[in-house]
Write an enzyme that holds these catalytic residues in place. Structure first.
Site, short mmCIF file in Angstrom:
data_model
loop_
_atom_site.label_atom_id
_atom_site.label_comp_id
_atom_site.label_asym_id
_atom_site.label_seq_id
_atom_site.Cartn_x
_atom_site.Cartn_y
_atom_site.Cartn_z
N TYR A 1 -13.05 19.60 -14.90
CA TYR A 1 -13.65 18.35 -14.75
C TYR A 1 -14.69 18.16 -13.79
O TYR A 1 -14.46 18.67 -12.60
CB TYR A 1 -12.33 17.28 -14.38
N ARG B 1 0.77 -1.14 0.17
CA ARG B 1 -0.17 0.08 -0.13
C ARG B 1 0.97 1.24 -0.07
O ARG B 1 0.39 2.26 -0.29
CB ARG B 1 -0.93 0.34 1.04
N ASP C 1 -4.38 20.59 -13.51
CA ASP C 1 -4.65 19.40 -14.06
C ASP C 1 -4.24 19.40 -15.44
O ASP C 1 -4.59 20.13 -16.35
CB ASP C 1 -6.25 19.42 -14.10
N LYS D 1 -7.10 8.50 -18.98
CA LYS D 1 -7.14 9.19 -20.14
C LYS D 1 -5.96 8.97 -21.16
O LYS D 1 -5.77 7.81 -21.55
CB LYS D 1 -7.42 10.51 -20.12
#
Length: 365
Positions: A81, A28, A160, A185
């Site tokens: 977004y 993790r 972003d 994406k």
């Protein structure tokens, strides 16, 4: 008889150093499958510290918004977004922070907001969220000027970069503190993973973001990251093909009788063209067009055969979608705006399919 002297006990083994952040002692926190992808993305963005991969782009965005102290404020583009806007609005509703939507292309207005907030909130309590071009309106911000103003106001600046990718622009070179990616994406590029990532040149800031990822559990599956690294190897080629196709289709759409307006920074008449040309090495693979009404827009999406009606973007297949069909999309996005994501198919095939759909939809009115 005399006894044999007892041997002294062996010295205890040396105490190992405590694990450092990122040591692969527990998957993790870090693991060897993530490392090549994080190193490669950092190199593409021009960062010396490794990137951080997350389970989703929204998971990465949540880690950045967690940097805002309680009672702080976030300036975010009014067109961005939808997930980022919704998350910030949710935090505002919980009393965690204040959200200030801004027209990110209006530099004087954003500078005025920063100046007003700096006196009210003070250093370290303001976050400027940049998205350029914006989703889905494709507005272009002056990244260097806004980032410099943010730092002067004691604010952090985050960008972003999912639309541009580092192939088109590297926001860290403009002074941005953190770059956010939806790896889902363009970076992964095959529409088969959901991932996010953050990149920064600040080692201390990266440590804070790593701690958030580890403690809050927004960890990526190793197999998904392996797939993303596969996609990253062809990113430059895919972006080159998508941008060429986007530029050609934008020019043709601008002259199409069924199209009211085309939004694409590569068009000389686009409001963001000169800024994009000055800051970016290309104009991206996303085109937005406005049609006469919702019925026409929906008819176009239904009539295409090669284009795929889908919400995502940045894959090898070309996608089409009317954005306002989503309730979370800002009300300032035109109802009949259709967003195109250019893949790598033959551009003439894409044009023939889109042209017939536009003509068919226009004839049905």
């Amino acid at each position: 008889p005399p006894r044999t002297p007892a041997r002294p006990p062996p010295p205890p083994p040396p105490t190992p150093p405590p694990p450092q952040a990122g040591d692969p002692v527990y998957a993790r926190g870090s693991n060897p499958t993530w490392d090549p992808f994080e190193d490669a993305l950092a190199a593409l963005e021009g960062a010396e510290t490794p990137a951080l991969v997350f389970a989703s782009g929204l998971g990465a965005a949540a880690a950045v918004l967690a940097l805002v102290p309680p009672g702080g404020v976030v300036l975010m583009p009014r067109h961005a977004y939808a997930g980022s806007l919704a998350l910030a609005a949710d935090l505002e509703a919980a009393g965690r922070l204040e959200l200030r939507p801004v027209d990110i292309a209006d530099t004087p207005a954003v500078l005025a907001e920063l100046e007003e907030l700096s006196g009210r909130f003070g250093a370290g309590r303001i976050l400027l969220w940049l998205e350029s071009p914006t989703n889905p309106m494709l507005e272009v911000a002056e990244l260097s000027a806004l980032t410099a103003a943010a730092h002067a106001a004691g604010a952090r600046a985050v960008a972003d970069n999912a639309f541009n990718t580092p192939i088109v622009h590297r926001p860290l070179d403009a002074g941005v503190d953190v770059v956010v990616h939806s790896v889902t994406k363009w970076l992964a590029g095959h529409s088969d993973v959901v991932l996010g990532a953050l990149v920064t040149r600040d080692a201390a800031l990266r440590a804070r973001l790593l701690a958030h990822r580890t403690l809050h559990g927004a960890v990526a599956g190793p197999f998904e990251v392996w797939l993303a690294l596969r996609g990253l190897r062809t990113l430059a080629l895919r972006m080159e093909r998508s941008q060429v196709s986007a530029g050609l289709l934008a020019q043709r759409l601008a002259e199409h009788p069924a199209v009211r307006r085309v939004r694409y920074p590569g068009l000389p008449a686009d409001p963001g063209h000169h800024r994009a040309a000055a800051q970016f090495t290309g104009f991206g693979g996303i085109v937005s067009l406005e049609l006469d009404d919702v019925r026409t827009a929906d008819a176009v999406v239904s009539a295409v055969r090669l284009w795929l009606p889908a919400t995502s973007l940045g894959g090898v297949e070309s996608l089409i979608e009317r954005r306002r069909r989503h309730p979370a999309e800002p009300g300032t996005v035109p109802e009949a705006l259709v967003r195109l994501s250019l893949g790598i198919e033959n551009v003439e095939d894409l044009w023939a399919d889109l042209d017939q759909a536009l003509r068919q939809a226009a004839g049905e009115r």
